[in-house]
Design a protein around this motif. Sequence first.
Motif, short mmCIF file in Angstrom:
data_model
loop_
_atom_site.label_atom_id
_atom_site.label_comp_id
_atom_site.label_asym_id
_atom_site.label_seq_id
_atom_site.Cartn_x
_atom_site.Cartn_y
_atom_site.Cartn_z
N PHE A 1 56.48 60.63 46.80
CA PHE A 1 57.67 59.83 47.14
C PHE A 1 58.01 59.95 48.62
N THR A 2 57.91 61.18 49.16
CA THR A 2 58.26 61.40 50.57
C THR A 2 57.32 60.64 51.49
N ILE A 3 56.01 60.73 51.22
CA ILE A 3 55.05 60.02 52.08
C ILE A 3 55.25 58.51 51.96
N SER A 4 55.44 58.04 50.73
CA SER A 4 55.67 56.60 50.54
C SER A 4 56.92 56.16 51.28
N LEU A 5 57.97 56.99 51.20
CA LEU A 5 59.21 56.65 51.90
C LEU A 5 59.00 56.62 53.40
N LEU A 6 58.23 57.58 53.91
CA LEU A 6 57.96 57.60 55.36
C LEU A 6 57.17 56.37 55.78
N VAL A 7 56.16 56.01 54.98
CA VAL A 7 55.35 54.82 55.30
C VAL A 7 56.22 53.56 55.30
N ILE A 8 57.02 53.42 54.24
CA ILE A 8 57.89 52.24 54.14
C ILE A 8 58.89 52.22 55.28
N THR A 9 59.49 53.38 55.58
CA THR A 9 60.46 53.44 56.67
C THR A 9 59.82 53.08 57.99
N ALA A 10 58.61 53.61 58.23
CA ALA A 10 57.92 53.31 59.49
C ALA A 10 57.62 51.82 59.60
N ILE A 11 57.18 51.22 58.49
CA ILE A 11 56.86 49.79 58.51
C ILE A 11 58.12 48.97 58.76
N LEU A 12 59.18 49.31 58.03
CA LEU A 12 60.43 48.55 58.19
C LEU A 12 61.01 48.71 59.59
N LEU A 13 60.95 49.94 60.13
CA LEU A 13 61.45 50.15 61.48
C LEU A 13 60.61 49.39 62.50
N THR A 14 59.29 49.38 62.28
CA THR A 14 58.42 48.62 63.19
C THR A 14 58.75 47.14 63.13
N MET A 15 58.91 46.63 61.91
CA MET A 15 59.25 45.21 61.77
C MET A 15 60.62 44.92 62.39
N LEU A 16 61.58 45.83 62.15
CA LEU A 16 62.91 45.64 62.71
C LEU A 16 62.86 45.66 64.23
N THR A 17 62.06 46.58 64.78
CA THR A 17 61.92 46.65 66.23
C THR A 17 61.29 45.37 66.77
N SER A 18 60.26 44.87 66.07
CA SER A 18 59.61 43.63 66.52
C SER A 18 60.57 42.46 66.48
N ILE A 19 61.30 42.34 65.38
CA ILE A 19 62.25 41.23 65.25
C ILE A 19 63.34 41.35 66.30
N THR A 20 63.85 42.59 66.50
CA THR A 20 64.90 42.79 67.50
C THR A 20 64.40 42.43 68.90
#
Length: 541
Positions: A29-48
């Motif tokens: 769960f922790t690794i999956s959460l980190l992967v998802i968080t990293a992807i979402l943050l990357t996408m958020l950074t790109s969109i921003t």
Amino acid sequence: MKLHHLPYILRRRDAILKYFIKKGFTLRFTISLLVITAILLTMLTSITSAVQVNRASLISNYLNKNESYAKKLASNTNELLITMQENIRAIAKISEREDVMDIQLFDDLFQENTQYFNSIVVADNNRIIRALSPRTVGISIGDKLTSEQSKMAVDTKKPFISEPYRATTGRLIILVSAPIIDKSGHYKGFVGGTIYLEEKNVLSNMLKEHFFGDGSYVFVVEKSGDLIFHPNQKRIGQSVVQNDVVGKVIQGQSGSQRVTNSEGNRFLAGYAYEPSSSWGIISQTPAEVIDKPLYNLVKRMLLVSLPFLLLILLLGWWIANRIAKPLHTLAQFSDEATLRPVPAENIPDIRSYYYEVRLLSQSVKIALQNMNQDLTHLRNEVKIDELTGLANRRAFDGMMAGWVESNIPFALILIDIDHFKHVNDTYGHVVGDDVLRYLARIMQLMSTEDDLCFRYGGEEFGILVKHCGLGRAKDIADRLREQLAVTKSPTGAAITLSAGIAAFPVHGRSVKQLVKKADEALYQSKKDGRNRTTVSKLTDP
């Protein structure tokens, strides 16, 4: 293993349990959460970043567009004013040749200039009106002009464009004038063309076209900062000099910037200075017009990114599962192993490409083997009553059930300290505990190795006597009772006890029957006055 080792074993057992079976987030769960968080943050950074870049681009585009448009309008206005001045000078030239202006001719001249002027007037050097068209403007031929602008036209005897002023008719107007000079060079008066600022005029016809359906508009100020054109005619004549853009344009500057107008609205404004009239022309667009394209941009990015996002999330979950699966297997097995001993050969062999996982697997095997040994010892030790050191109820039940199953004859002596509540109430629980330990020592001293002395619960104790009949069991109980009655206890005085006896198989063939019979005999001893031993009656045939 000795009893004094029990606290150490318990602490070690607790540490092992806390280490291996403490519940929390799983590694998967922790690794999956980190992967998802990293992807979402990357996408958020790109969109921003995309939104910020596009916002800056849109702002720059609107600022440049409005500045260019303002300059274009300033150029067009300059050309318009030049044309208007030339037309007025042409009428002045005609007036120089005529001592009395022909009314029809003058009307024709006005009709040719209706796209420029709302009215045209000819006045002599005393400012008396000699010609006027149209003749429905509120003044008449022969009237005298009294405005400061008409005085200026006579005094300066030069062409000029006036500032806005209120005429005698009540209209807010601008006067474009040219002097009338006769052939001898004498000043005869002036010709004036008027622009009615609060009505349809040449400026409104030219500037009203700047409407894009997004709230953009143009307004014009003269050099004092008063509005001479605005889409909202009610605002014409108002001073807007406090507007930062207006302040710059009336100083002769041109450019663009973000601005908050006098009504508190935010705009992207371009401004240009028109030198021949000292007017300032401002073209501006509401700042919120960039919100819709930015919203559409974010929407498109999300729609385009969604399939890739899902694919990356699935890939990240698969990788996380591959990494965490051996550790999850190991943790799950460790959790189950804490509940029961597991032979070393049953511990799973964790195969992994990761060095840390293999090392941890070996460490867990060693720890589990040690824990199995400790748990085995603990299962033996937990049969001991911690306060008295005698066997506890668990050991008693196990021993008695084993003897019954093996059909071994034995006697059960149940013992209860008389008036023990009085001991606790009088001397306190600390002394009460000392009395319990004191009784346990006496019981052990008077028992053999084959006997099992135990604490049944509270102040109730018992002795299991192997291969023993009722007579010998009663002798043991009486000797114990008599010894206590003459020996000083921790209270400073002797204590007494009551006892009840039952035997297997004469009183029953189950543990439950024997305990019930012995307990009934004990109750009878209490009822008969305490400090006595009662043997349970035999079951009727």
